[in-house]
Design an enzyme around this catalytic site. Structure first.
Site, short mmCIF file in Angstrom:
data_model
loop_
_atom_site.label_atom_id
_atom_site.label_comp_id
_atom_site.label_asym_id
_atom_site.label_seq_id
_atom_site.Cartn_x
_atom_site.Cartn_y
_atom_site.Cartn_z
N ILE A 190 58.51 -10.21 20.18
CA ILE A 190 58.78 -10.90 21.44
C ILE A 190 57.49 -11.60 21.85
O ILE A 190 56.47 -10.96 22.06
CB ILE A 190 59.21 -9.90 22.54
N ARG A 216 54.36 12.75 27.73
CA ARG A 216 53.17 13.40 28.31
C ARG A 216 52.75 12.65 29.55
O ARG A 216 53.33 11.62 29.91
CB ARG A 216 52.02 13.36 27.29
N LYS A 265 45.38 -0.29 26.07
CA LYS A 265 45.39 -0.74 27.45
C LYS A 265 43.97 -0.80 28.03
O LYS A 265 43.15 0.07 27.75
CB LYS A 265 46.26 0.18 28.29
N LYS A 273 59.15 6.64 15.69
CA LYS A 273 59.65 5.36 16.21
C LYS A 273 61.07 5.05 15.75
O LYS A 273 61.88 4.53 16.53
CB LYS A 273 58.69 4.24 15.82
#
Length: 452
Positions: free
Chosen positions: A203, A292, A237, A116
């Protein structure tokens, strides 16, 4: 084009890759664990070979054994799917050393974008907008607290080598940050062998929107519109849709162009995804890059008419893209939900034997399936057993079809998250497109006993 491919994965994604290979006349080699010996993908492949025991270290993460089977079967390429070895730079490097084509980007790019802090530096150099934060590992909790005071709370603490939400925590106070630092650093070391942590301004009420890119080895790069993946649970998700109900044309094109420039700046090739956070004013910020194929790739296929697995194989075979940006037309709306073998209330896995499986049928319905009506869902792997993909001419039509399809989806013998999915798509906030990352916490958690 490659003539024989080993699929270093399992379940629905292995079936998905086999389907495209079969259509293209490419022979397939499946590898499987003892727990998966009766799985559908084992039967679907042209050849299948046992890797080892049920645990991933004994099977799907056994890179040496996978490469050994590839050489024995004369497989020219390896498709890693997603998860497992798909973003393992050392595995991609080992494939190169053995003369086997890794169907994905170069090891160098995988390594760069898998960290990251390093990826943030690379994207900053490429000109992408970044969330206020630091581009180096934190020294300690004291420095984290000092920087958080400068950014202003809330902040997001992240493990540099993290993924799947591991090592990530939102913090609203200094006390919470200091406590989170030690615990998440230990988790990062445990899961990734790397305890580097970094910090960003959080955020609030963002949307998680990602841009799919394709890049060949000849300098051609395009974006395939966006997917909104804001409906999440513990940073995982749950439902994805394409295109986003939030973006306007101007923002959509700006994000697409930024993603293309990002991919070009690092010499990317094959399929990849640039993920962004988008605030209420439609400002977008680089989040991470997935090097990917994504779980949610079918909805991009539905709105573009492209087969992303085919494109991956063609790119890996050295072919140029057969189209330009102007040729990619957005058609209709697609929504995907992930069907998990898990308790819809607790969200904990629910392994067991499926005793009956009845799939909804009708216009605009696509199934990505890794089980049958007699499959045994083991506790050793991710509990996702299928994906339900719905296409409509409009978002409203797709959403209505999805709601009806979920009502017809019938699984016996194990618990699934279908009740949770049905509750999400029936909610007025979903129907109106109000799908920020706190959707489940705000609209669903209050009405049931899911642990937050």
């Amino acid at each position: 084009m490659l003539k024989k491919i080993l699929i270093a994965n399992r379940g629905e994604i292995a079936e998905r890759i086999i389907k495209t290979c079969s259509r293209l006349g490419i022979k397939t080699v499946a590898v499987y664990s003892e727990a998966d010996k009766e799985a559908p993908f084992v039967e679907s492949a042209d050849e299948a070979y046992l890797l080892g025991g049920p645990r991933v270290q004994e099977s799907y993460l056994n890179s040496a054994k996978i490469l050994e089977i590839a050489k024995e079967t004369k497989a020219e390429g390896i498709h890693p799917g997603y998860g497992f070895l798909s973003e393992n730079a050392e595995f991609a490097k080992a494939c190169e050393a053995e003369g086997v084509v890794f169907i994905g980007p170069s090891p160098k790019v995988i390594s760069l974008m898998g960290k990251k802090v390093e990826s943030r530096i690379a994207m900053e150099a490429a000109g992408l907008p970044l969330v206020p934060g630091i581009s180096r590992p934190l020294k300690d909790a004291d420095e984290a607290a000092e920087l958080a005071g400068q950014f202003g709370y809330p902040v997001m603490l992240k493990a540099s080598a993290g993924g799947g939400g591991i090592g990530m925590q939102a913090c609203s106070t200094e006390a919470e940050l200091r406590k989170a630092f030690e615990g998440n650093q230990k988790r990062a070391v445990m899961f990734f062998g790397n305890g580097d942590m970094f910090l960003e301004k959080l955020i609030e009420k963002p949307r998680h929107i990602e841009i799919q890119v394709l890049a060949d080895k000849h300098g051609n790069t395009v974006y395939l519109w966006e997917r909104e993946c804001s409906i999440q649970r513990r940073h995982q998700k749950v439902l994805e849709e394409a295109p986003s109900p939030f973006l306007d044309r101007e923002t959509r094109e700006a994000m697409g162009k930024a993603a293309v420039e990002a991919a070009k700046s690092i010499g990317y090739s094959n399929a990849g995804t640039i993920e962004f956070l988008v605030d209420e004013e439609k400002n977008f910020y680089f989040l991470e890059m997935n090097t990917r194929l994504q779980v949610e790739h079918p909805i991009t296929e539905e709105i573009t008419g492209l087969d992303l697995v085919e494109e991956q194989i063609r790119i890996a075979s050295g072919e140029s893209l057969g189209f330009q940006q102007k040729d990619i037309v957005l058609k209709g709306h697609a929504i995907e939900v992930r069907i998990y073998a898990e308790d819809p209330k607790t969200m904990y896995p629910s392994p067991g034997k499926i005793t009956n499986l009845k799939l909804p049928q009708g216009t605009g319905i696509r199934h990505e399936l890794g089980v049958t009506s007699t499959s045994h869902v083991t506790p050793f792997y991710d509990p996702m057993i299928a994906k339900l993909v719905i296409k409509g001419r409009t978002r409203g039509e797709a959403a209505a079809r999805l709601e009806e399809a979920l009502a017809q989806y019938h699984v016996e013998g194990i618990k699934t998250n279908i009740p949770l999915l049905s509750e999400i798509v029936a909610h007025e906030a979903f129907k109106s497109g109000d799908t920020t990352t706190d959707f489940i916490q705000k609209n669903i958690v209050k009405t049931n006993t899911i642990s937050s």
